[in-house]
Design an enzyme around this catalytic site. Structure first.
Site, PDB file in Angstrom:
ATOM      1  N   ASP A 166       0.871  -1.181   0.000  1.00 50.22           N
ATOM      2  CA  ASP A 166       0.000   0.000   0.000  1.00 50.22           C
ATOM      3  C   ASP A 166       0.906   1.229   0.000  1.00 50.22           C
ATOM      4  O   ASP A 166       1.504   1.565   1.027  1.00 50.22           O
ATOM      5  CB  ASP A 166      -0.896   0.008   1.241  1.00 50.22           C
ATOM      6  CG  ASP A 166      -1.981  -1.066   1.219  1.00 50.22           C
ATOM      7  OD1 ASP A 166      -1.701  -2.171   0.710  1.00 50.22           O
ATOM      8  OD2 ASP A 166      -3.084  -0.805   1.714  1.00 50.22           O
ATOM      9  N   LYS A 215      -6.888   3.382  -3.644  1.00 44.96           N
ATOM     10  CA  LYS A 215      -7.282   3.418  -2.232  1.00 44.96           C
ATOM     11  C   LYS A 215      -7.502   4.862  -1.809  1.00 44.96           C
ATOM     12  O   LYS A 215      -6.722   5.745  -2.155  1.00 44.96           O
ATOM     13  CB  LYS A 215      -6.190   2.748  -1.398  1.00 44.96           C
ATOM     14  CG  LYS A 215      -6.423   2.744   0.105  1.00 44.96           C
ATOM     15  CD  LYS A 215      -5.278   2.005   0.796  1.00 44.96           C
ATOM     16  CE  LYS A 215      -5.344   2.157   2.314  1.00 44.96           C
ATOM     17  NZ  LYS A 215      -4.217   1.477   2.997  1.00 44.96           N
ATOM     18  N   LYS A 269     -10.208   0.301  -2.586  1.00 43.06           N
ATOM     19  CA  LYS A 269     -10.111   0.100  -1.140  1.00 43.06           C
ATOM     20  C   LYS A 269     -10.397   1.408  -0.408  1.00 43.06           C
ATOM     21  O   LYS A 269      -9.555   2.293  -0.354  1.00 43.06           O
ATOM     22  CB  LYS A 269      -8.714  -0.408  -0.753  1.00 43.06           C
ATOM     23  CG  LYS A 269      -8.528  -0.611   0.759  1.00 43.06           C
ATOM     24  CD  LYS A 269      -7.134  -1.119   1.070  1.00 43.06           C
ATOM     25  CE  LYS A 269      -6.884  -1.156   2.582  1.00 43.06           C
ATOM     26  NZ  LYS A 269      -5.513  -1.638   2.919  1.00 43.06           N
TER      27      LYS A 269
END
Length: 320
Positions: A152, A220, A256
């Site tokens: 991430d 995300k 996400k």
């Protein structure tokens, strides 16, 4: 219809070409976006469907601990919870992943001991992203070498907001390359935009397209470390982006939302957004995740209420 990212080769050759493309995207109707997100949030889910949706939401959680006080013991406990969220009911699904800092990847990997739970690691000088490129790449490579299945990363919001779109694109590409292991396999890459700092919905749409064109496996919303994190509206906008991208390229990208999603009611609203915007193809942990720590506890409480007709006491679930 183009089926590869070569369709965007021309627009990523220079900053000016990329800027023209991004500013040529349709503007976002903020009022309409927020109204649609609010309307979808009023959909009711009946008992049988609710039980299914709760289990689906549990299976989509990246169970997260990203604190300076993280210890190996805390990470091992979190990993155990990811595998058996409710030790009294082994029918409870495992979570999708455990998300930790790079120095805790090996600990999480060992604790999971081959369970079907991914190890995700934040990288690239998370959460601010204020570091030189070699440092960000070394951060990524360290996590991948330790066994991370997913990375991430955070974009440089300063560069993006200054209009240096090509720098943002090249950063994501470089991190994507750093996710590749010597054997040719690769960790999946989630690109965090920190939507609360991007100021406008138009910027969120532009960042989404930069991430997708640069090779993100997921886009995300947030780090969970700022005041405004995932919202129904910014997640809806990103779901529209991945839907449109797939229609143009044939390439599916995950989404996400992270930060601020704490209750079962919240999670079910987001699942409705996914189904009604991107479609059923995204209703799996391979394509949709919740970045959360406390959400799992509420899902477990609601799951137990559906099965027994009553809520358990405050000690039914662990804090971490």
């Amino acid at each position: 219809m183009p089926t590869t990212l070569t369709a965007f080769a021309d627009v990523t050759t220079s900053d000016s070409a990329l800027r023209r493309f991004l500013h040529g995207l349709p503007g976002v109707d903020a009022v309409g976006l927020e109204a649609r997100a609010a309307a979808l949030g009023t959909r009711s889910i009946k008992t049988t469907a609710k039980a299914y949706a709760i289990d689906l939401a549990i299976s989509m959680i990246d169970l997260t601990t990203l604190e300076g006080a993280d210890t190996p013991g805390k990470v091992r406990a979190l990993s155990a919870k990811a595998v058996h969220p409710d030790p009294t009911d082994r029918t409870t699904p495992m979570t999708a992943a455990v998300c930790v800092y790079p120095d805790m990847v090996a600990t999480a990997k060992a604790a999971l001991n081959g369970a079907d739970v991914k190890v995700a690691s934040v990288a690239t000088a998370f959460p601010a992203g204020r570091a030189a490129l070699p440092v960000k790449l070394a951060d990524t490579a360290d996590a991948v070498a330790a066994g991370a299945d997913e990375i991430d990363m955070v974009i440089d919001r300063g560069a993006f907001l200054a209009g240096r779109y090509l720098d943002t694109y090249e950063l994501i590409k470089a991190v994507k390359e750093a996710c590749v292991r010597p054997d040719g396999s690769a960790a999946r890459l989630k690109v965090i935009f920190e939507t609360g700092e991007l100021s406008t919905y138009d910027n969120i749409r532009r960042a989404s397209w930069i991430g997708m064109m640069a090779g993100a496996d997921f886009i995300k919303t947030s780090t969970g470390k700022v005041g405004v994190n995932a919202t129904p509206a910014n997640t809806l906008l990103m779901l529209e982006a991945v839907r449109d991208f797939k229609q143009q390229t044939g390439i599916q990208i995950g989404v996400k939302p992270a930060g601020g999603i704490r209750t079962t009611k919240d999670a079910l609203k987001f699942l409705v957004l996914v189904n009604e915007t991107a479609g059923e193809d995204w209703l799996s942990s391979h394509w949709f995740r919740f970045g959360a720590s406390s959400l799992l506890n509420d899902l477990l409480m609601q799951r137990q209420k559906l099965s027994t007709g009553r809520y358990s006491g405050p000690d039914y679930v662990t804090v971490d």
